[in-house]
Design a protein around this motif. Structure first.
Motif, mmCIF file in Angstrom:
data_model
loop_
_atom_site.group_PDB
_atom_site.id
_atom_site.type_symbol
_atom_site.label_atom_id
_atom_site.label_comp_id
_atom_site.label_asym_id
_atom_site.label_seq_id
_atom_site.Cartn_x
_atom_site.Cartn_y
_atom_site.Cartn_z
ATOM 1 N N ALA A 113 -2.731 -0.606 6.531
ATOM 2 C CA ALA A 113 -3.629 0.545 6.603
ATOM 3 C C ALA A 113 -4.645 0.370 7.727
ATOM 4 O O ALA A 113 -5.092 -0.735 8.013
ATOM 5 C CB ALA A 113 -4.347 0.734 5.276
ATOM 6 N N THR A 115 -8.127 2.750 9.692
ATOM 7 C CA THR A 115 -9.300 3.497 9.234
ATOM 8 C C THR A 115 -9.134 5.015 9.276
ATOM 9 O O THR A 115 -9.966 5.734 8.728
ATOM 10 C CB THR A 115 -10.537 3.125 10.072
ATOM 11 O OG1 THR A 115 -10.261 3.412 11.445
ATOM 12 C CG2 THR A 115 -10.869 1.649 9.904
ATOM 13 N N GLN A 117 -7.834 8.703 8.331
ATOM 14 C CA GLN A 117 -7.267 9.444 7.216
ATOM 15 C C GLN A 117 -6.984 10.869 7.662
ATOM 16 O O GLN A 117 -7.751 11.456 8.422
ATOM 17 C CB GLN A 117 -8.217 9.473 6.013
ATOM 18 C CG GLN A 117 -8.262 8.177 5.260
ATOM 19 C CD GLN A 117 -8.883 8.353 3.886
ATOM 20 O OE1 GLN A 117 -9.692 9.237 3.657
ATOM 21 N NE2 GLN A 117 -8.494 7.495 2.973
ATOM 22 N N CYS A 118 -5.867 11.414 7.194
ATOM 23 C CA CYS A 118 -5.488 12.790 7.465
ATOM 24 C C CYS A 118 -5.241 13.472 6.128
ATOM 25 O O CYS A 118 -5.041 12.807 5.119
ATOM 26 C CB CYS A 118 -4.216 12.843 8.304
ATOM 27 S SG CYS A 118 -4.355 12.041 9.909
ATOM 28 N N ASN A 119 -5.247 14.791 6.136
ATOM 29 C CA ASN A 119 -4.980 15.528 4.907
ATOM 30 C C ASN A 119 -3.499 15.868 4.810
ATOM 31 O O ASN A 119 -2.844 16.180 5.799
ATOM 32 C CB ASN A 119 -5.796 16.816 4.851
ATOM 33 C CG ASN A 119 -7.248 16.540 4.574
ATOM 34 O OD1 ASN A 119 -7.570 15.590 3.862
ATOM 35 N ND2 ASN A 119 -8.131 17.342 5.123
ATOM 36 N N PRO A 129 -6.134 13.349 0.820
ATOM 37 C CA PRO A 129 -6.241 12.375 1.915
ATOM 38 C C PRO A 129 -5.064 11.406 1.931
ATOM 39 O O PRO A 129 -4.589 10.965 0.890
ATOM 40 C CB PRO A 129 -7.553 11.648 1.617
ATOM 41 C CG PRO A 129 -7.835 11.901 0.188
ATOM 42 C CD PRO A 129 -7.132 13.156 -0.210
ATOM 43 N N VAL A 130 -4.604 11.094 3.136
ATOM 44 C CA VAL A 130 -3.534 10.125 3.361
ATOM 45 C C VAL A 130 -4.088 9.063 4.298
ATOM 46 O O VAL A 130 -4.651 9.387 5.340
ATOM 47 C CB VAL A 130 -2.300 10.795 4.000
ATOM 48 C CG1 VAL A 130 -1.258 9.762 4.385
ATOM 49 C CG2 VAL A 130 -1.710 11.826 3.070
ATOM 50 N N THR A 131 -3.966 7.810 3.918
ATOM 51 C CA THR A 131 -4.429 6.708 4.764
ATOM 52 C C THR A 131 -3.361 6.394 5.796
ATOM 53 O O THR A 131 -2.207 6.139 5.464
ATOM 54 C CB THR A 131 -4.719 5.463 3.912
ATOM 55 O OG1 THR A 131 -5.743 5.798 2.968
ATOM 56 C CG2 THR A 131 -5.185 4.300 4.771
ATOM 57 N N CYS A 132 -3.748 6.417 7.063
ATOM 58 C CA CYS A 132 -2.822 6.106 8.146
ATOM 59 C C CYS A 132 -2.592 4.601 8.203
ATOM 60 O O CYS A 132 -3.406 3.814 7.727
ATOM 61 C CB CYS A 132 -3.390 6.612 9.471
ATOM 62 S SG CYS A 132 -3.637 8.402 9.461
ATOM 63 N N CYS A 139 -3.537 13.037 13.726
ATOM 64 C CA CYS A 139 -3.179 13.963 12.657
ATOM 65 C C CYS A 139 -2.562 15.187 13.324
ATOM 66 O O CYS A 139 -2.861 15.480 14.477
ATOM 67 C CB CYS A 139 -4.409 14.409 11.868
ATOM 68 S SG CYS A 139 -5.318 13.059 11.081
ATOM 69 N N HIS A 154 0.106 13.376 9.185
ATOM 70 C CA HIS A 154 -0.256 12.575 10.352
ATOM 71 C C HIS A 154 0.989 11.922 10.931
ATOM 72 O O HIS A 154 1.983 11.751 10.257
ATOM 73 C CB HIS A 154 -1.346 11.556 10.020
ATOM 74 C CG HIS A 154 -0.850 10.276 9.473
ATOM 75 N ND1 HIS A 154 -0.761 10.031 8.135
ATOM 76 C CD2 HIS A 154 -0.422 9.169 10.098
ATOM 77 C CE1 HIS A 154 -0.306 8.813 7.950
ATOM 78 N NE2 HIS A 154 -0.080 8.273 9.127
#
Length: 168
Positions: A113, A115, A117-119, A129-132, A139, A154
């Motif tokens: 992971a 830092t 985050q995308c929706n 939220p999705v952790t990249c 995104c 993303h």
């Protein structure tokens, strides 16, 4: 007349002889391969894809001819995409000599992971939220008119289509 016919025959034979030959898989695990002559593609590719959906990872091996838009130059590439409930990470190797894609790549490492985050969208709401992970640093937003709602996800190292927009 004979010189023109002879030159035409020599040209036809030499132009087909230069076509690239690549290996292609006969199933998703590439348990057997066969050689194919590429039509207009200038590269061979082999890829190891680890696709995950709802927590279940399904590996797939892909080998075949590749266009220059997929393989810009010979060498290794890594692609990843995370759509929330589904994600994929792919390692690929492009090459440009006959049967250069016979080897099967190891599965790509699961990226850690980062830092960003995308929706992502769930039930027509795009606020999950999705952790990249890894090098995922962009995104994008795309709409699917047939579904009549907007999807947000993303992606990294994948070309965005004209209708995609960078978010955040």
């Amino acid at each position: 007349m004979k010189p023109i016919l002879s030159l035409t025959l020599i040209w036809a034979l030499s132009s087909t002889a230069g076509a690239l030959v690549c290996q292609t898989c006969t199933d998703t695990q590439c348990s057997s391969q066969t050689a194919v002559t590429c039509t207009s593609e200038t590269m061979c590719v082999t890829a190891n894809i680890q696709a995950t959906s709802s927590g279940v990872t399904v590996p797939q091996i892909f080998k075949g001819c590749a266009s220059s838009s997929l393989c810009l130059a010979p060498g290794s590439q890594t692609f990843s995409v995370n759509l929330g409930a589904s994600s994929a990470v792919t390692s690929a190797e492009c090459c440009n000599t006959d049967n250069c894609n016979t080897a099967t790549l190891d599965p790509p490492a699961t990226p850690t992971a980062n830092t960003l985050q995308c929706n992502s969208c769930t039930n027509q709401l795009c606020n999950t939220p999705v952790t990249c992970r890894g090098n995922e640093d962009q995104c994008f937003q795309a709409s699917c008119e047939s579904l009549r709602y907007t999807l947000s996800h993303h992606v990294i190292h994948l070309e965005r289509s004209a209708e995609s927009q960078t978010a955040g």
